[in-house]
Motif scaffolding. Sequence first.
Motif, PDB file in Angstrom:
ATOM      1  N   THR A  16       8.034  -5.933   7.242  1.00 57.74           N
ATOM      2  CA  THR A  16       8.159  -6.543   8.570  1.00 57.74           C
ATOM      3  C   THR A  16       6.887  -6.315   9.385  1.00 57.74           C
ATOM      4  N   ALA A  17       6.382  -5.082   9.367  1.00 54.73           N
ATOM      5  CA  ALA A  17       5.150  -4.766  10.097  1.00 54.73           C
ATOM      6  C   ALA A  17       3.995  -5.631   9.588  1.00 54.73           C
ATOM      7  N   TYR A  18       3.901  -5.733   8.272  1.00 60.05           N
ATOM      8  CA  TYR A  18       2.830  -6.526   7.651  1.00 60.05           C
ATOM      9  C   TYR A  18       2.842  -7.963   8.162  1.00 60.05           C
ATOM     10  N   LYS A 165       2.378   1.557  -1.336  1.00 62.40           N
ATOM     11  CA  LYS A 165       0.937   1.807  -1.116  1.00 62.40           C
ATOM     12  C   LYS A 165       0.227   0.549  -0.654  1.00 62.40           C
ATOM     13  N   PHE A 166       0.543  -0.573  -1.304  1.00 60.69           N
ATOM     14  CA  PHE A 166      -0.074  -1.839  -0.909  1.00 60.69           C
ATOM     15  C   PHE A 166       0.170  -2.112   0.572  1.00 60.69           C
ATOM     16  N   TYR A 167       1.426  -2.040   0.964  1.00 60.22           N
ATOM     17  CA  TYR A 167       1.744  -2.323   2.371  1.00 60.22           C
ATOM     18  C   TYR A 167       1.064  -1.314   3.295  1.00 60.22           C
ATOM     19  N   GLU A 168       1.127  -0.061   2.894  1.00 54.40           N
ATOM     20  CA  GLU A 168       0.553   0.991   3.737  1.00 54.40           C
ATOM     21  C   GLU A 168      -0.949   0.749   3.948  1.00 54.40           C
ATOM     22  N   ARG A 172      -2.822  -0.161   7.490  1.00 59.45           N
ATOM     23  CA  ARG A 172      -3.896   0.647   8.085  1.00 59.45           C
ATOM     24  C   ARG A 172      -5.109  -0.236   8.399  1.00 59.45           C
ATOM     25  N   LYS A 173      -5.396  -1.162   7.479  1.00 54.70           N
ATOM     26  CA  LYS A 173      -6.512  -2.108   7.736  1.00 54.70           C
ATOM     27  C   LYS A 173      -6.259  -2.914   9.003  1.00 54.70           C
ATOM     28  N   GLU A 177      -0.258   1.573  13.490  1.00 58.81           N
ATOM     29  CA  GLU A 177      -0.063   3.029  13.434  1.00 58.81           C
ATOM     30  C   GLU A 177       1.184   3.356  12.624  1.00 58.81           C
ATOM     31  N   ILE A 178       1.096   4.293  11.718  1.00 55.95           N
ATOM     32  CA  ILE A 178       2.288   4.772  11.011  1.00 55.95           C
ATOM     33  C   ILE A 178       2.397   6.265  11.282  1.00 55.95           C
TER      34      ILE A 178
END
Lengths: 426, 426
Positions: A16-18, A165-168, A172-173, A177-178
């Motif tokens: 969702t964030a992505y 990892k992909f989403y994370e 970040r790019k 903020e996580i």
Amino acid sequence: MYDAVIVGAGILGLATAYHIKELRPNDRILVIDKLKGPGQGNTAKSAAMFRTFFSSRTNLLLAKTSIEFYEYVEKKLGYDLGMRWTGYLFLITEEEYKRNKPVLQTMKNMGLEYKIYDADYLAKTLNINVKVSQDEEAQMMGLVDIDYGLFIPRAGCIDVDSLVKFYEQELRKKNVEIKCGVEAKELIVEPKEPLELPGEPYPWQEASVTGVRTNIGDIKAKKVILATGAWTPLLLDKIGIDCHIKAKKRQIFSIKADKESLKKLLYTKGFNPENCMPFLILPKPKIWIKPALEEKAIWIGLADEFPREFKVEDDPQPEMNFYEYGLYPVIIKYLPQFKDARPYSSWAGLYAINTIDEQPIIFETHGVLVVSGASGSGIMKADAIGRIAAALYAGMEYAELSGGERIKTTTFSIEKRETEPERFVL
Amino acid sequence: MYDAVIVGAGILGLATAYHIKELRPNDRILVIDKLKGPGQGNTAKSAAMFRTFFSSRTNLLLAKTSIEFYEYVEKKLGYDLGMRWTGYLFLITEEEYKRNKPVLQTMKNMGLEYKIYDADYLAKTLNINVKVSQDEEAQMMGLVDIDYGLFIPRAGCIDVDSLVKFYEQELRKKNVEIKCGVEAKELIVEPKEPLELPGEPYPWQEASVTGVRTNIGDIKAKKVILATGAWTPLLLDKIGIDCHIKAKKRQIFSIKADKESLKKLLYTKGFNPENCMPFLILPKPKIWIKPALEEKAIWIGLADEFPREFKVEDDPQPEMNFYEYGLYPVIIKYLPQFKDARPYSSWAGLYAINTIDEQPIIFETHGVLVVSGASGSGIMKADAIGRIAAALYAGMEYAELSGGERIKTTTFSIEKRETEPERFVL
């Protein structure tokens, strides 16, 4: 002040964030999670299987487009998501085959592929004992003979950690903020025009969710997004909103394929490009058996219903009795290769089951947007679910899924729900 | 061994037991309740209002036939149930009236009576301040002017204790055992063919509910019937069955009509044969005001939604702040008679809200029959609900309601639900 705070960095929260950042690159988004890192809750406990084989238009659209997106991520963005096209092999009875023939024909017309194997072929290739009905113990357990194998090639597994990892990395790019170790204790509800009355808001006041109360303090946002899976009702019940989600424990037992017979089973050729056994589903009870190639292991599980309780718990545990008396005695009747096999590892997670129709719940009310209830299909549908939630967040009437197909953002809501029931049920 | 154990001697449990004995006079029935006597739980907390005015065929059928049965009990069986035909008077805006005109026309065609009063008449007869919009405080509270009164004559209140007594006495005549102080802790689930395995039943075993575990020991029965209202999910969640019921607190505040202005309001003539004020419902928020003639009092309440929490509790308490800041400031704007009025008594109970459509839940699965979720309409629909549950228990396809009309026993089930949505919503 954030534009949105997303509670839960599980696969749905991340997706969702992505997609919010794809639609609204400048919005300030915070993702919080009570665990130490993203995707460490029930996302990490998943069997991580996927199939693009559903009769329900809504189910199919979510799974198919998500899987296509993951393929795109692998091929075009260069991330290795560990996708393996093992296929699903449903081991079925004559009766099940007959009952599902009409829906299978419909699905074929929709372009969905499958193949039917006869019992002899299954016995020969996988050493399955297809005739169990003469066995006295099997009889007592109510086990049935296997008449056919229904093989679905457009199906397999994915590596969940890689997907997380992909989403994370992408988030970040995009400057999302996580914050981990941040637990949402409750939702903050405030009147639009606060009057500082004790216990406000009162019924004559307009009020909405304005943030979350957490262990590190209150976090305010224009929109609160709950991607809290099985925990969702704990937060929403407190403000009188029913999300129709209940939590149920699901267990996985991993067996090392070190014995010759299990190794042979695991590396069965002829079914898929991975040269391994397909994901197997027994006829009754519907125990599933997954090739876990990375660990040279075979995973076993069963989504048991009655009388398995609905219960939200923080650290659900696998039950060795469930393996020993529930799964093992059934498996060895069909697959004697498992004789004496004991798990070297096991774990349990929670399904966030939407008890209306076991399709996701995506809706917005009183300032809170809920994206949960994938009912065990969260990994295989995450990209599409994330797109719909993001479009709803952005106030759009339609969401565009991977590949360009559009779907109404209210399709998975409660009040304007338009899901199509799943008729392919084995 | 009982034929049926009914958990819960609230109004739905009593009505169900009564009608089971009508259909199956020889069945051995036990009713248990955790409280000291029948009808002392949420049944006793009810506002006990009824109306036979719904657009939904299913809502109407339940209420209309139940009320007719209660009239029969009074007139033919000679029980005084304290029925009073006070009528309902919805105080509404122009907009609400316009919006509901089509459905009101449909209802008129169905033979349902109503009458429209204009604002002047309301001001004159009830001393209602219909124009609040000039008042600054009222404006701030978002209060709206009253343009019309929608009066429904076939409506009123009943004395719940008398209704409970009627059922109790009839049940004793029919040799139904009622044991109070007996609390169902959990449902007993057993495999059809027990094998004494630790933790059975396992997924390969056929299993069903065979009784209830209580504080006085296990009680076995061929059928377990849950008439447990707001507590139902606590028992069913433990065995993985969702009943789609959530509990929400409802509060009632009773004001003595000792002041002259309130006495005058209470004994307003011209609306009904009781020569008292009708049951009033304010426009927004929908606070209701009930004439409680026996106590020379006026009851006040409000079924508030967001953000009122869903919560099962044993002893819900009324909140004086809710009266003081939630109800009182609104009421005095419309009815200045209540100036300085403070409750001399107040209490709270739980609605068992069916979150699908707020109509009852009556279904059977795995040996347990559930009759709950009347969502605040339990008293006015109890007889019909009891008949449907009893017919379902007796394995009948149709239930015959008071007056002879028949309805499918699956109408209020989850899987084959055929409720008609309510379109008369004020």
